[in-house]
Design an enzyme around this catalytic site. Sequence first.
Site, PDB file in Angstrom:
ATOM      1  CB  CYS A 159      -5.131   1.413  -7.243  1.00 23.37           C
ATOM      2  SG  CYS A 159      -4.210   1.358  -5.711  1.00 23.37           S
ATOM      3  CB  ALA A 192      -0.914   0.002   1.213  1.00 21.62           C
TER       4      ALA A 192
END
Length: 549
Positions: free
Chosen positions: A129, A70
């Site tokens: 994403c 992340a």
Amino acid sequence: MTSWLSGTTISAPFTIGSGVVATAPSVLARLAREIPQLGFVTTKTLSLLPREGYREPIIYEYYPGCFINAVGLANPGAAAFVRDIAPHLPLHNNKPLVASIMGENPDEFVACAKILDPVASAFELNLSCPHVKGAGQSVGSDPEAVKTIIQLMKKTFPKPVIAKLSPNLGDIATSAQLCERAGADGLSLINTVGPGLILDDAGIPILSNEVGGMSGRGILPIGLKAVRDVARVAHIPIIASGGIASPCDVRAYQRAGASFFSVGSALAGKNTQQLISFFQYLAQGIDPSTPLRSPESPDQREGLLTAYTKTTVLRNSPAADDLFVLDLADARPCNPGSFFFLRIPGVGEKPFSPMSHNPHRYLIRAVGPFTKRCQALQTGDEIYLRGPYGNGFPEPPLSRPLVLIAGGTGAAPLIMAAARWQRQVGRMFIGFSKEIQAHFKRELERTVARVRVVVDAPGEVGAILSELAHDMRSEKILYRNCVAFLCGPRRMTGAAVALLLDAVPRSRIFVAREDLMRCGIGLCGSCATEHGLRSCIDGPVFPLEYEQP
Ligand SMILES: Cc1cc2nc3c(=O)[nH]c(=O)nc-3n(C[C@H](O)[C@H](O)[C@H](O)COP(=O)(O)OP(=O)(O)OC[C@H]3O[C@@H](n4cnc5c(N)ncnc54)[C@H](O)[C@@H]3O)c2cc1C
Ligand SMILES: Cc1cc2nc3c(=O)[nH]c(=O)nc-3n(C[C@H](O)[C@H](O)[C@H](O)COP(=O)(O)O)c2cc1C
């Protein structure tokens, strides 16, 4: 030669996945030049405005070849990217530059693309994403929004538009058909899978964002299924990504229906030279008429790149108001100049070079949230450690004396160098910009061979430089024969190098850089140097040739 989306031809069908390795313009340009198999290059996903992204840890390898990340789509913003890539254009052999872009709505995609239009050969829309609120997968999950974005992009720009889709959102084949009908010229399959969660042994999430997208070997079957399902219904080229790590994987994606191959996580832990051989190796998979011999990967590695070890604090001793020495109960060996990440669960992780390894001893300046928390650590507190990373200083030839020049916490790796090559140390300077405690100064003078500790007087800067200049005048033979190692703030090392060059040949000067390192395994690219190298994996110690153009 392979024909590409715009009808032109490219040298080979590979690219590096958006957001991986080639995130800085200098690295992107260097790899385009040095890796013939890269037919086109893809930028990190860029946004209209700069994005800081998440704090570290941002990437973690949980099983061999399997990653969770992340990063938070950290990027400098479209305008800064255009400014920074401009000096590198055109790319080697006019390789197409695919600008990956994001937005929260159709207008934001188009506004971002307008800024990038002068430098981009094509646009890849990040609709996938999985760990950023309001963008990526959240936009990609709305078919109406996806249709409008593609139609608007095609109406505004006479360039190929690629939709990067997620396997996380139900039926990817139907999404792909929608993109094709809206006018997309290509499909990029797949982005990371998830989000997922990895916990440490105390049940605390490793990533600072807690959840992240999964990539690498573990997602290969998901990528293959996505490509096969889409290839059965779509008529536009597919760029395959997801776990490509061998020529067999390339061949499998080809059989599933892909025309181009995007490589990401498999590049973790590889320096620039290793990337070059790795793409040669992967390219064996391209020609379907050549039998695959399943050759070994050129850089087989053992163990996990980001494995943490839990250790405890032995002692935390103040050295100045904002400076302290942290001793840990770990004795893992390392080279002077290499570095470790220290992690405090729930606080984060940051890179540090040890000043000794038995026990691990760190000299730390409290400058922000992580180091301030470290300053409060007490004997017996637990802390996690991963490493060592980086090359470290080269073994100096026995015939040559060493000159070591350090500024601030840059002293740490050079104190280790002084201990390792004690008999060769001809001179060591350690400069501090602010007063340090008398006991710490005495300890340095007692334990480090031939050291001069120089502290700037209030209002003064760079006292170490005048000491160095003076020493060079009185010890001409030492400096003419020496190998010099430096570490510290760049202004200080730059000025010291300028002085040294009067006596020391460039080939005998080495500088340890402390660029902003966020993953330490070469994947995030945040530590790119002006020369297109990644400091964490190609360095952090560089010969002067790489330090000053
Ligand atoms: C290889 C390497 C070795 C290091 N060794 C040491 C060491 O021995 N002792 C030590 O005290 N520190 C060392 N550092 C620096 C240390 O990792 C950073 O200061 C760290 O970011 C501090 O974390 P923080 O949360 O306290 O502050 P942060 O919030 O991360 O940083 C505070 C401010 O400093 C800036 N910053 C942080 N790191 C860098 C950087 N590398 N370059 C430019 N600006 C930066 C940030 O942008 C921010 O503005 C090293 C860094 C590297 C890459
Ligand atoms: C550290 C990291 C950062 C990434 N950043 C982006 C990004 O900015 N934009 C994007 O579209 N994909 C991003 N991805 C996804 C990759 O481009 C790729 O699609 C995915 O990782 C699957 O390929 P792999 O298994 O070979 O890594 C990122 C992946 C990783 C590991």
